[in-house]
Design an enzyme around this catalytic site. Structure first.
Site, PDB file in Angstrom:
ATOM      1  N   ASP A  92       3.614  -2.007  -7.692  1.00  0.00           N
ATOM      2  CA  ASP A  92       2.964  -3.129  -7.015  1.00  0.00           C
ATOM      3  C   ASP A  92       1.851  -3.605  -7.945  1.00  0.00           C
ATOM      4  OD1 ASP A  92       1.320  -4.780  -5.482  1.00  0.00           O
ATOM      5  OD2 ASP A  92       1.697  -3.676  -3.620  1.00  0.00           O
ATOM      6  N   TYR A 133      -1.536   0.117  -0.705  1.00  0.00           N
ATOM      7  CA  TYR A 133      -1.872  -0.852   0.340  1.00  0.00           C
ATOM      8  C   TYR A 133      -1.368  -0.328   1.692  1.00  0.00           C
ATOM      9  CZ  TYR A 133      -1.635  -5.245   2.943  1.00  0.00           C
ATOM     10  OH  TYR A 133      -1.760  -6.217   3.891  1.00  0.00           O
ATOM     11  N   ARG A 155      18.370 -21.811   1.852  1.00  0.00           N
ATOM     12  CA  ARG A 155      18.151 -20.361   1.948  1.00  0.00           C
ATOM     13  C   ARG A 155      18.735 -19.649   0.734  1.00  0.00           C
ATOM     14  NH1 ARG A 155      21.621 -17.704   4.555  1.00  0.00           N
ATOM     15  NH2 ARG A 155      21.756 -19.109   6.342  1.00  0.00           N
ATOM     16  N   LYS A 181      -2.380 -13.110  -3.250  1.00  0.00           N
ATOM     17  CA  LYS A 181      -3.664 -12.687  -3.820  1.00  0.00           C
ATOM     18  C   LYS A 181      -3.945 -13.442  -5.122  1.00  0.00           C
ATOM     19  CE  LYS A 181      -3.237 -10.067  -0.239  1.00  0.00           C
ATOM     20  NZ  LYS A 181      -2.698  -8.730  -0.283  1.00  0.00           N
TER      21      LYS A 181
HETATM   22  C1  LIG Z   1      -1.766  -7.956   0.441  1.00  0.00           C
HETATM   23  C2  LIG Z   1      -1.005  -6.917  -0.269  1.00  0.00           C
HETATM   24  C3  LIG Z   1       0.330  -6.665   0.043  1.00  0.00           C
HETATM   25  C4  LIG Z   1       1.050  -7.377   1.171  1.00  0.00           C
HETATM   26  O1  LIG Z   1       1.231  -8.737   0.900  1.00  0.00           O
HETATM   27  P1  LIG Z   1       1.267  -9.879   2.029  1.00  0.00           P
HETATM   28  O2  LIG Z   1       1.420 -11.122   1.206  1.00  0.00           O
HETATM   29  O3  LIG Z   1      -0.011  -9.805   2.800  1.00  0.00           O
HETATM   30  O4  LIG Z   1       2.453  -9.595   2.894  1.00  0.00           O
HETATM   31  C5  LIG Z   1       0.998  -5.717  -0.703  1.00  0.00           C
HETATM   32  N1  LIG Z   1       0.381  -5.031  -1.697  1.00  0.00           N
HETATM   33  C6  LIG Z   1      -0.894  -5.246  -2.023  1.00  0.00           C
HETATM   34  C7  LIG Z   1      -1.533  -4.455  -3.124  1.00  0.00           C
HETATM   35  C8  LIG Z   1      -1.647  -6.183  -1.318  1.00  0.00           C
HETATM   36  O5  LIG Z   1      -2.933  -6.370  -1.632  1.00  0.00           O
END
Ligand SMILES: *Cc1c(COP(=O)(O)O)cnc(C)c1O
Length: 391
Positions: free
Chosen positions: A179, A106, A53, A204
């Site tokens: 982000d 998001y 961890r 993604k």
């Molecule tokens: C999918 C997504 C998230 C969240 O991520 P997870 O891996 O699904 O928890 C945050 N920001 C953006 C722009 C996303 O497309």
């Protein structure tokens, strides 16, 4: 090799943090599944490894890679994008702190702050982040600690000037979090533009194959809030709360990142081709793609990004048509998520953005979002045009 910053992104993506195994010469470092490490006498840790961890060599290799790609000092990987965002916010916010967020981030990010952090005393408001006057008016000097930017935004592909927002936020004593999930570090480098922190859903484009969930926080060298170092605080929450990425997930993410540059070139080329051929289609009221010359953020995106990315949204005449369109494609599969090699279509109002219905982030029900994969351009265009014809 990982110590020196490679000048070419594609080289860094393949080599940073990826030394061969010194014992066997294995080119691909082994995956360390061990949860614990033998001590040479109490407290005699080998290379600092004590318990997974806290530290794990496979997670370390991903973290070094992410830090190198974003030009950050340190990176921390988590079990999901939202786990990464949650850890960051808990590391730096106290009750009374205000978060200023773009009004089409998001949906899950808004839900996280609105329904998890706000009940603990954090304040949240949203603005049109691409309008700098709105950003200035939305800041509460002294209280605003974080300005949260997503560019291109989801799903309307609005472009925010990261450098300009950073200047405004810093003058008010706030830090800027970007982000960078949609653009990836290959297309856009928020820390170099002036942001303090980058977050990712590595689920993604970074993972890139729709087969591993993950998230990351990357911190710029020396980033501070209220005089305290941010990296140490995020590192403590990663260890102390424990939403770490497992070794297999970290390894799969590293494997995906090695092809990031070639995939993003192809995603971008495919999306640009599709967008250009959809403009003016009688069934479409609007095509949202920053690569189109009449997109309101086109010039800014051209300055801020290497290419315009693989995400497109379109608006149809009404919600019923949009929904039918999303359900009629075949090569574009109807599913949540984005950024994989395969093309996906999403109906945001009822899918990715269902959680923000009735909030300022609500998405028009006539919008459909396309994650353009790396299949053949002609096949992708034929699928979209065929679905529009059948409406
Ligand atoms: C999918 C997504 C998230 C969240 O991520 P997870 O891996 O699904 O928890 C945050 N920001 C953006 C722009 C996303 O497309």
């Amino acid at each position: 090799m990982p110590e020196q910053q490679q000048s070419d992104f594609a080289t860094t993506a393949i080599h940073a943090g990826q030394e061969f195994d010194p014992r066997t010469g294995a080119v691909i470092p082994p995956i360390y599944f061990s949860t614990t490490y033998v001590q040479d006498g109490v407290g005699g840790f080998r290379d600092g490894y004590e318990y997974t961890r806290g530290t794990n060599p496979t997670r370390d290799s991903l973290q070094s890679l992410l830090a190198a790609l974003e030009g950050g000092e340190r990176a921390f990987s988590f079990s999901s994008g939202l786990a990464a965002e949650d850890a960051l916010l808990r590391a730096i916010l106290l009750p009374g702190a205000h978060v200023l967020m773009g009004n089409d981030v998001y949906g899950g990010t808004h839900r996280l702050v609105d329904r998890v952090h706000v009940p603990w005393g954090v304040e949240l408001s949203t603005v049109e982040m691409s309008d700098l006057d709105e950003v200035r008016a939305g800041l509460r000097p002294g209280a605003t600690k974080v300005v949260w930017v997503e560019t291109p935004s989801n799903p309307l592909m609005k472009i925010t000037d990261v450098a300009a927002v950073a200047e405004i936020a810093h003058a008010a004593g706030a830090i800027v979090v970007v982000d960078n999930t949609f653009a990836t570090p290959y297309l856009q480098q928020p820390l170099a533009l002036g942001a303090d922190i980058v977050v990712h859903s590595t689920t993604k484009y970074l993972g890139g194959h729709s087969d591993v969930l993950g998230g990351a926080v990357i911190v710029k060298a020396g980033a501070q809030l209220d005089g305290l170092g941010i990296a140490d605080r995020v590192g403590f929450v990663q260890f102390g709360a424990g939403a770490v990425s497992g070794p297999m997930d970290a390894w799969l993410t590293v494997r995906g990142i090695k092809t990031l540059a070639v995939r993003m070139d192809r995603h971008s080329a495919n999306a640009a081709h599709l967008a250009e051929h959809l403009v003016g289609h009688p069934r479409l009221e609007q095509v949202y793609y920053p690569g189109l010359p009449d997109h309101p953020g086109h010039e800014l995106a051209a300055r801020q990004m290497r290419h315009f990315g693989g995400m497109i949204s379109v608006r149809l005449a009404d919600g019923a048509l949009a929904r039918r369109f999303a359900e009629t494609m075949t090569l574009f599969q109807l599913a949540e998520s984005l950024g994989g090699v395969e093309s996906l279509v999403c109906y945001p109002a009822e899918m990715t953005h269902a959680s923000v219905k009735g909030t300022p982030l609500e998405v028009p029900d006539s919008v459909v979002r396309l994650s353009v994969g790396i299949e053949g351009q002609d096949d992708l265009l034929a699928d979209v045009l065929g679905a529009l014809d059948r409406l």
